[in-house]
Design a protein around this motif. Structure first.
Motif, PDB file in Angstrom:
ATOM      1  N   LYS A 563       0.846  -1.196  -0.076  1.00 22.72           N
ATOM      2  CA  LYS A 563       0.100  -0.038  -0.079  1.00 22.72           C
ATOM      3  C   LYS A 563       0.830   1.467   0.140  1.00 22.72           C
ATOM      4  O   LYS A 563       1.829   1.349   0.601  1.00 22.72           O
ATOM      5  N   THR A 564       0.317   2.336  -0.700  1.00 30.87           N
ATOM      6  CA  THR A 564       1.133   3.562  -0.980  1.00 30.87           C
ATOM      7  C   THR A 564       0.146   4.770  -0.141  1.00 30.87           C
ATOM      8  O   THR A 564       0.911   5.875  -0.093  1.00 30.87           O
ATOM      9  N   ALA A 565      -0.908   4.508   0.095  1.00 27.39           N
ATOM     10  CA  ALA A 565      -1.804   5.615   0.501  1.00 27.39           C
ATOM     11  C   ALA A 565      -1.275   6.314   1.661  1.00 27.39           C
ATOM     12  O   ALA A 565      -0.578   5.828   2.565  1.00 27.39           O
ATOM     13  N   THR A 566      -1.518   7.386   1.600  1.00 26.90           N
ATOM     14  CA  THR A 566      -0.662   8.739   2.530  1.00 26.90           C
ATOM     15  C   THR A 566      -1.966   9.648   3.185  1.00 26.90           C
ATOM     16  O   THR A 566      -2.221  10.457   2.157  1.00 26.90           O
ATOM     17  N   ALA A 567      -1.756   9.420   4.445  1.00 25.28           N
ATOM     18  CA  ALA A 567      -2.701  10.690   5.053  1.00 25.28           C
ATOM     19  C   ALA A 567      -1.827  11.697   5.673  1.00 25.28           C
ATOM     20  O   ALA A 567      -0.862  11.242   6.511  1.00 25.28           O
ATOM     21  N   LEU A 568      -2.223  12.922   5.351  1.00 26.97           N
ATOM     22  CA  LEU A 568      -1.164  14.054   5.641  1.00 26.97           C
ATOM     23  C   LEU A 568      -2.072  14.908   6.747  1.00 26.97           C
ATOM     24  O   LEU A 568      -1.650  16.151   7.021  1.00 26.97           O
ATOM     25  N   GLY A 569      -3.087  14.353   7.255  1.00 24.31           N
ATOM     26  CA  GLY A 569      -3.957  15.077   8.064  1.00 24.31           C
ATOM     27  C   GLY A 569      -5.456  14.806   7.821  1.00 24.31           C
ATOM     28  O   GLY A 569      -5.796  14.204   6.774  1.00 24.31           O
ATOM     29  N   GLY A 571      -8.591  15.124   6.283  1.00 27.32           N
ATOM     30  CA  GLY A 571      -9.126  15.768   4.852  1.00 27.32           C
ATOM     31  C   GLY A 571      -8.085  15.595   3.727  1.00 27.32           C
ATOM     32  O   GLY A 571      -8.372  15.991   2.620  1.00 27.32           O
ATOM     33  N   LEU A 572      -6.851  15.437   3.992  1.00 31.62           N
ATOM     34  CA  LEU A 572      -5.801  15.237   3.027  1.00 31.62           C
ATOM     35  C   LEU A 572      -4.971  14.023   3.031  1.00 31.62           C
ATOM     36  O   LEU A 572      -4.275  13.430   3.496  1.00 31.62           O
ATOM     37  N   ARG A 573      -5.895  13.052   2.097  1.00 26.56           N
ATOM     38  CA  ARG A 573      -5.319  11.641   1.823  1.00 26.56           C
ATOM     39  C   ARG A 573      -5.100  11.589   0.417  1.00 26.56           C
ATOM     40  O   ARG A 573      -5.799  11.909  -0.449  1.00 26.56           O
ATOM     41  N   LEU A 574      -3.972  11.160   0.157  1.00 22.33           N
ATOM     42  CA  LEU A 574      -3.480  11.026  -0.931  1.00 22.33           C
ATOM     43  C   LEU A 574      -3.077   9.466  -1.526  1.00 22.33           C
ATOM     44  O   LEU A 574      -2.892   8.661  -0.561  1.00 22.33           O
ATOM     45  N   ALA A 575      -2.810   9.458  -2.535  1.00 21.60           N
ATOM     46  CA  ALA A 575      -2.667   7.807  -3.287  1.00 21.60           C
ATOM     47  C   ALA A 575      -1.324   7.430  -3.009  1.00 21.60           C
ATOM     48  O   ALA A 575      -1.108   6.260  -2.990  1.00 21.60           O
ATOM     49  N   GLN A 576      -0.423   8.479  -2.877  1.00 22.75           N
ATOM     50  CA  GLN A 576       1.055   8.057  -2.792  1.00 22.75           C
ATOM     51  C   GLN A 576       1.739   9.093  -2.063  1.00 22.75           C
ATOM     52  O   GLN A 576       1.330  10.430  -1.563  1.00 22.75           O
ATOM     53  N   PRO A 577       3.092   8.880  -1.415  1.00 23.88           N
ATOM     54  CA  PRO A 577       3.525   9.893  -0.732  1.00 23.88           C
ATOM     55  C   PRO A 577       4.513  10.748  -1.301  1.00 23.88           C
ATOM     56  O   PRO A 577       5.386  11.436  -0.659  1.00 23.88           O
ATOM     57  N   MET A 578       4.617  10.741  -2.567  1.00 24.07           N
ATOM     58  CA  MET A 578       5.490  11.727  -3.360  1.00 24.07           C
ATOM     59  C   MET A 578       4.762  12.920  -3.752  1.00 24.07           C
ATOM     60  O   MET A 578       3.516  12.886  -4.433  1.00 24.07           O
ATOM     61  N   LEU A 579       4.936  14.161  -3.144  1.00 19.69           N
ATOM     62  CA  LEU A 579       4.468  15.315  -3.572  1.00 19.69           C
ATOM     63  C   LEU A 579       5.397  16.223  -4.647  1.00 19.69           C
ATOM     64  O   LEU A 579       6.566  15.917  -4.689  1.00 19.69           O
ATOM     65  N   SER A 786       5.464   3.106  -7.617  1.00 18.73           N
ATOM     66  CA  SER A 786       5.964   1.718  -7.849  1.00 18.73           C
ATOM     67  C   SER A 786       7.177   1.079  -7.367  1.00 18.73           C
ATOM     68  O   SER A 786       7.417   0.039  -6.699  1.00 18.73           O
ATOM     69  N   GLU A 787       7.979   1.949  -7.595  1.00 14.18           N
ATOM     70  CA  GLU A 787       9.557   1.788  -7.137  1.00 14.18           C
ATOM     71  C   GLU A 787       9.660   1.794  -5.520  1.00 14.18           C
ATOM     72  O   GLU A 787      10.076   0.744  -4.671  1.00 14.18           O
ATOM     73  N   CYS A 788       8.937   2.738  -4.946  1.00 16.05           N
ATOM     74  CA  CYS A 788       8.998   2.902  -3.545  1.00 16.05           C
ATOM     75  C   CYS A 788       8.218   1.555  -2.900  1.00 16.05           C
ATOM     76  O   CYS A 788       8.631   1.073  -1.936  1.00 16.05           O
ATOM     77  N   SER A 789       7.202   1.299  -3.477  1.00 16.85           N
ATOM     78  CA  SER A 789       6.397   0.122  -3.126  1.00 16.85           C
ATOM     79  C   SER A 789       7.169  -1.096  -3.306  1.00 16.85           C
ATOM     80  O   SER A 789       7.165  -1.920  -2.389  1.00 16.85           O
ATOM     81  N   MET A 790       7.783  -1.188  -4.089  1.00 15.83           N
ATOM     82  CA  MET A 790       8.705  -2.389  -4.445  1.00 15.83           C
ATOM     83  C   MET A 790       9.685  -2.328  -3.278  1.00 15.83           C
ATOM     84  O   MET A 790      10.120  -3.656  -2.923  1.00 15.83           O
ATOM     85  N   MET A 791      10.594  -1.393  -2.969  1.00 12.67           N
ATOM     86  CA  MET A 791      11.514  -1.456  -2.089  1.00 12.67           C
ATOM     87  C   MET A 791      10.979  -1.944  -0.811  1.00 12.67           C
ATOM     88  O   MET A 791      11.629  -2.595   0.089  1.00 12.67           O
ATOM     89  N   CYS A 794       9.925  -5.556  -1.078  1.00 14.39           N
ATOM     90  CA  CYS A 794      11.323  -6.401  -1.062  1.00 14.39           C
ATOM     91  C   CYS A 794      11.632  -6.725   0.522  1.00 14.39           C
ATOM     92  O   CYS A 794      12.370  -7.693   0.888  1.00 14.39           O
ATOM     93  N   CYS A 795      11.349  -5.602   1.191  1.00 15.12           N
ATOM     94  CA  CYS A 795      11.699  -5.655   2.749  1.00 15.12           C
ATOM     95  C   CYS A 795      10.678  -6.469   3.512  1.00 15.12           C
ATOM     96  O   CYS A 795      10.657  -6.209   4.850  1.00 15.12           O
ATOM     97  N   GLY A 796       9.779  -7.108   2.655  1.00 17.31           N
ATOM     98  CA  GLY A 796       8.744  -7.894   3.604  1.00 17.31           C
ATOM     99  C   GLY A 796       7.527  -6.975   4.236  1.00 17.31           C
ATOM    100  O   GLY A 796       6.543  -7.311   4.880  1.00 17.31           O
ATOM    101  N   LYS A 797       7.229  -5.681   3.705  1.00 11.25           N
ATOM    102  CA  LYS A 797       6.310  -4.861   4.115  1.00 11.25           C
ATOM    103  C   LYS A 797       5.380  -4.900   3.145  1.00 11.25           C
ATOM    104  O   LYS A 797       5.245  -5.070   2.040  1.00 11.25           O
ATOM    105  N   THR A 798       4.006  -4.653   3.648  1.00  9.74           N
ATOM    106  CA  THR A 798       2.707  -4.417   3.130  1.00  9.74           C
ATOM    107  C   THR A 798       2.394  -3.153   2.827  1.00  9.74           C
ATOM    108  O   THR A 798       1.101  -2.716   2.363  1.00  9.74           O
TER     109      THR A 798
END
Length: 830
Positions: A563-569, A571-579, A786-791, A794-798
Motif C-alpha cells: 500500500k502507498t496511501a498517505t494521510a497528511l492530516g 481531509g488530505l489523503r493522497l494515493a501516494q507519498p510523493m508530492l 511503484s519503485e517505493c512500493s517495491m523497495m 522487498c523488505c517484507g512490508k505491505t
C-alpha cells in the motif's frame, strides 16, 4: 608497523576469505567475534551441530555463555530499536540443550615439542589453553581449586548456571584438545612455583583470576555480620546452604550483587533482601534482565544510598547510610556521586553482603615483583609482564570484567604466546577475527512479524530453590526467533549493492537459473566498494537497504500489493507519498499539464501559487496573513529569528510549518504546543524558491534530528514530517520514509520528467515540452510510487509507511554520522 608481520600460527587466520565481508553489528559487538548470523541461520535450518561449530570456533564456554553471557550482541542488534533484538544468548543455549552434554567436536592432537604452562582454569585460561592446543602445542593447565571453571563455576549460582553445564564445556575442551593436561588442587606458590614453570616450559601464562572480594572501606566492614560477595557465592556454590538472618542487605549493583541477592533470597530464614546502590536506576550496571528477575523474585532496591559505617551488635548489625547526589560523568563515564550531609539513616539487618568488586592476590607473584596492588603488572599491548615469556590475562591482569571479556583476553594472550613460541619479535597487533560461513538467509514468511520472545522465567524453584530460574527454548520457538534475524552479514558495503541484490534475486528466482548465474551474481555482489572516507555532505546514495531484507520478496510472490496511501492530516489523503513542487514559473501549458498529472496520480502540489486544476495545493507562505482559503494546507516558513505565528484556522484547511536545521528545535516545540497538522523539513535550506534542489545537497541529519526531538517529547506521531531535499526516485523516497518521514517533495527530478532542461536560471521548458509534460510527469509519478512500493515489499512490508531505520544501512562514515544508522562492519550507533 613495517616490522609487524603475521606468523605461521596466526590466530587472525579465522577470516571469511571474502574480499568485502562486513561483519554485522552483533559480531562486532561481541568481544570474541562470534559468528552470530551464521549460527542463527543454521538454527533456522535445523543444523544444530553446525551451529555449535560456529559458536565454539571462538567460544570454548558455549554452554556457559548460553546461560549467563552479558550478551553485548543483543543491544547491538539492528532489530533492538524496533520490536526487540534477536534472542542471541537464548539461541546459543538452545543449541547446547538440543545437542546434549555428550556431543563432541573433532579432536586436534598436538604436533609440536614446545610446552606452555597456564595458571588458572577460568574463562581466560581455558580459552588460551584451547587456542594454544589448536596450534599444536601441549599445555599444562594448573588450577588451585578442586574443580576447573574459575568464577564461572564458583561465582555464579546454580539457578543461573548449573555446575554440570560448566563441566560439560570443560569436558568438550579437554576432549577436543588432548594436548591439554589439567592439574587440579595446584595453587600457585604452594604446589606450583613460578621459577620451576619457567624452567620446564617455553612460556607461562598467568590467568589466576580475581577471586578475592573487596571490603566496603568503611568502619566496621570487618565485623561478624559482614561478608564479601565473592566469598558468599563461593560458599553457596560449594554446596553450603546456611540458615541466614531475616533481613539481608547487599551493597553494589553489578553481576556479583545480583547473584548474591538472588542467592540469599533462596536460603533458609531469609524474609527480606535489599540491594543498596549508590547511584540511580539509570546507572546501575546490572543487566536489565537480571534486575527484572531479582524484582520478580522479591528483592527490594534502594537507590542513591551509600553505606558509611557498619555498627555490629550481638544478633544483628546496623548499616548506617547517607543519601547520595549525582553529578556529571567522571573519567570512567559513570556519574560522580557525593554524600548528602545530614541525610543519615540506619538499616537494621542480620547480614551485610559487600558486592563492590573483586581483586587478585598472590604472594608468589608479589615475591617476583609482578603485582601492582591487586593486579598483575601486565602490558595491554602484548599481554607480557616484566619477566621474559611470562604473560598474563583475565581479571587478575586487567580488573573485573565479564565472562566474554575474559575470553577475549584469553584469545589475545594466546596470540602473543604463540608469537613468542614462533620467534616473532614484532607480531602484528592482535585483532578480533571475524568470519562468516555464508549460511542462506531464512525464508520464513513471518520473519518480520514474529515477536521477540524472552525465555520463560521460572523464578524460585520448588522444592529446590536453586533449580533453573529460566527455561530454554523449544525447537519451534528457537526456529521462530532465528527467523527474525536481519542477516546483516550478507552485506558487502558496496554503494549500489541494494540494486545488485534485487536484480540477483529476480535472476536467481528463475526456474532456469544455472550455476553460472549464481557465480555471476556472487561476483557482482563482491564488486569493489567506494572509499567510505569521502569528503563533503552525506548523500542518499550512501544509504542502502539491507540485502537480507530484500531477499524476502521471493518468500511469497503472491503476497498482497504494498500500500502507498498517505494521510497528511484530516481531509488530505493522497494515493501516494510523493508530492511535487517547483513549477511556479513554468509556462502555463506545462503547469496545466502538470496539474492534471498530479491530480490523476493522487498526489499534491506544494508551492507559493496554485496550479490550474483540481490537484490539492499546499501553499507556502512567509506571513500568516498571506494564507489562501482555497489551499488544502498552509505551510508557514519559520524565520530563524522571529517567533512563528500561525495562520487563521479555517475549516478543513491544515496548518503547517517549514523547518530548517537552524530552526528545527523551535519549530518542533512550537508545533507540539500549537498542535499543527504537519511539518515540512527543508533539508536544502532553500525550499520555496525556484527549483530549490539545484542549490546543493541536502543535510540528511535534519530528519533524524526532528524525529529525535519528537521522541524526546513523547510525541513521535503527533504530526507527519514531509521531507524536501535531494529526492530523485522512489528508492530515495523509500529511504526517507524508513527514517521517519511521512511523505517527500520532489522538484527538479519532476521538472526533468516533465521535459525541462537545466539552465543557468533553473529549468527551462522548450516549446515541445508542452506536449509531453503531462505524460512524462505521470509516468514518473507512477514509476516512483511503484519503485517505493517495491523497495518496501522487498523488505517484507505491505505498506510503504512500515519501512523502518532497521531496514537500512549506510556505506560511508559521513552517512553514518548524519542519519545515525551504522555503517556496514561497524558498531551500532548509541
Amino acid at each position: 608497523m613495517a616490522n609487524c608481520k603475521p606468523f605461521s600460527v596466526d590466530l587472525t587466520q579465522d577470516q571469511s576469505g571474502l574480499p568485502h565481508y562486513e561483519p554485522p553489528p552483533c559480531q562486532v559487538a561481541c568481544p570474541i567475534g562470534t559468528d552470530v548470523a551464521s549460527y542463527v541461520g543454521m538454527i533456522w535450518e535445523g543444523k544444530t551441530a553446525e551451529a555449535l561449530e560456529a559458536i565454539a570456533a571462538t567460544n570454548p564456554l558455549s554452554g556457559v555463555c548460553g546461560r549467563v553471557c552479558d550478551a553485548p550482541c543483543e543491544p547491538a542488534c539492528r532489530r533492538a530499536g524496533a520490536d526487540g533484538p534477536v534472542a542471541i544468548r537464548a539461541l546459543k543455549r538452545y543449541v547446547l540443550d538440543a545437542l546434549g552434554p555428550t556431543y563432541r567436536l573433532p579432536a586436534v592432537a598436538p604436533d609440536k615439542a614446545k610446552r606452555v604452562a597456564i595458571i588458572g582454569a577460568g574463562p581466560a585460561g581455558l580459552t588460551a589453553a584451547q587456542d594454544i592446543a589448536f596450534a599444536g602445542y601441549p599445555v599444562d593447565l594448573y588450577e588451585a581449586q578442586s574443580k576447573p571453571g574459575g568464577m564461572a563455576l564458583w561465582g555464579i549460582p546454580d539457578f543461573r548456571l548449573p555446575q554440570s553445564v560448566v563441566q560439560d564445556d570443560i569436558d568438550r575442551i579437554l576432549q577436543r584438545c588432548p594436548g591439554i593436561s589439567l592439574h587440579l588442587d595446584s595453587p600457585l606458590g604452594e604446589k606450583v612455583k613460578l621459577e620451576d614453570l619457567r624452567r620446564s616450559h617455553d612460556a607461562v601464562l598467568l590467568a589466576i583470576g580475581a577471586s578475592a572480594g573487596k571490603k566496603l572501606g568503611i568502619p566496621g566492614d570487618d565485623g561478624a555480620h559482614v561478608i564479601d560477595g565473592v566469598t558468599f557465592l563461593n560458599r553457596v556454590n560449594g554446596g553450603d546452604r546456611p540458615v541466614l538472618p531475616k533481613t539481608i542487605v547487599v551493597i553494589g549493583g553489578g553481576d556479583v550483587a545480583m547473584d548474591a541477592c538472588r542467592s540469599a533470597l533462596r536460603l533458609g530464614g531469609v524474609e527480606k533482601v535489599i540491594v543498596a546502590y549508590r547511584r540511580g536506576p539509570a546507572e546501575i550496571p546490572a543487566r536489565r534482565y537480571e534486575l527484572e528477575a531479582a524484582r520478580a523474585e522479591g528483592v527490594e532496591f534502594l537507590y542513591n544510598v551509600a553505606p558509611v559505617a557498619v555498627l555490629d551488635g550481638d544478633d544483628q548489625a546496623v548499616l548506617r547510610c547517607k543519601k547520595t547526589a549525582l553529578g556529571a560523568p567522571g573519567v570512567d563515564g559513570r556519574r560522580v556521586f557525593s554524600l548528602v550531609e545530614g541525610s543519615d539513616f540506619d538499616l537494621a539487618c542480620g547480614l551485610v553482603i559487600a558486592a563492590v568488586g573483586q581483586k587478585a592476590a598472590s604472594l608468589e607473584l608479589a615475591r617476583h615483583g609482578l603485582m601492582d596492588g591487586d593486579r598483575i603488572l601486565t602490558r595491554a599491548s602484548d599481554m607480557g609482564t616484566k619477566l621474559e615469556r611470562v604473560f598474563a590475562a583475565g581479571d587478575a591482569a586487567f580488573g573485573s570484567s565479564t565472562l566474554v571479556q575474559a575470553m577475549f583476553q584469553g584469545h589475545k594472550a594466546a596470540y602473543y604466546v604463540l608469537a613468542a613460541l614462533e620467534g616473532v619479535a614484532h607480531p602484528a597487533p592482535y585483532r578480533t577475527p571475524y568470519r562468516t560461513r555464508n549460511v542462506p538467509v531464512a525464508q520464513d514468511q513471518m520473519w518480520e512479524k514474529l515477536p521477540h520472545q524472552e525465555p520463560p522465567f521460572l523464578g524460585v524453584g520448588k522444592p529446590d530453590p536453586f533449580s533453573d530460574a529460566e527455561a530454554g527454548y523449544d525447537a519451534r520457538t528457537a526456529r521462530d526467533q532465528a527467523a527474525r534475524c536481519y542477516r546483516c552479514d550478507t552485506e558487502t558495503g558496496s554503494a549500489d549493492y541494494s540494486v545488485k541484490t534485487r536484480e540477483a534475486i529476480f535472476a536467481l528466482a528463475r526456474v532456469d537459473a544455472r550455476p553460472a548465474d549464481f557465480v555471476a551474481a556472487t561476483r557482482a555482489r563482491l564488486a569493489r566498494r567506494p572509499d567510505p572516507l569521502v569528503p563533503g555532505p552525506a548523500t542518499l546514495d550512501e544509504m542502502v537497504f539491507l540485502p537480507a531484507n530484500l531477499t524476502r520478496l521471493v518468500i511469497d510472490p503472491y503476497r498482497e500489493a504494498c500500500k502507498t496511501a498517505t494521510a497528511l492530516g484530516a481531509g488530505l489523503r493522497l494515493a501516494q507519498p510523493m508530492l511535487i513542487a517547483g513549477f511556479e514559473d513554468a509556462p502555463d501549458g506545462v503547469r496545466k499539464a502538470v496539474a492534471k498529472a498530479i491530480d490523476e496520480a493522487g498526489s499534491a502540489y506544494v508551492g507559493r501559487a496554485a496550479l490550474p486544476g483540481a490537484a490539492p495545493w499546499l501553499q507556502i507562505v512567509d506571513r500568516p496573513e498571506s494564507a489562501d482559503p482555497v489551499a488544502a494546507a498552509v505551510l508557514l516558513r519559520v524565520s530563524e529569528t522571529e517567533a512563528p505565528a500561525l495562520p487563521a484556522n479555517r475549516p478543513g484547511q491544515l496548518r503547517g510549518l517549514i523547518a530548517t536545521w537552524a530552526s528545527v528545535e523551535r519549530v518542533v516545540a512550537f508545533a507540539l504546543a500549537q498542535r499543527v497538522d504537519l511539518v515540512v523539513l527543508d533539508g536544502s535550506g532553500h525550499f520555496g524558491g525556484a527549483w530549490a534542489d539545484l542549490a546543493g545537497a541536502p543535510d540528511l541529519s535534519l530528519l533524524p534530528r526532528a524525529v529525535g526531538l519528537m521522541r524526546e517529547a513523547g510525541a513521535e506521531e503527533a504530526f507527519p514530517l514531509i521531507w524536501f531535499g535531494g529526492l530523485r526516485s522512489g528508492t530515495d523516497l523509500a529511504k526517507m520514509l524508513a527514517l521517519g518521514a511521512g511523505a517527500g517533495i520532489v522538484d527538479v527530478a519532476a521538472g526533468l520528467a516533465a521535459g525541462g532542461a537545466i539552465a543557468p536560471s533553473g529549468l527551462d521548458f522548450p516549446a515541445e515540452a508542452m506536449e509531453r509534460a503531462g505524460a512524462g510527469l505521470a509516468s514518473y509519478l507512477k514509476a516512483a510510487a511503484s519503485e517505493c512500493s517495491m523497495m518496501a515489499r522487498c523488505c517484507g512490508k505491505t505498506n510503504v509507511h512500515n519501512l523502518e531505520p532497521e531496514d537500512l544501512r549506510t556505506t560511508s562514515l559521513r552517512a553514518q554520522q548524519a542519519v545515525g544508522i551504522a555503517m556496514a562492519g561497524r558498531k551500532k550507533i548509541a
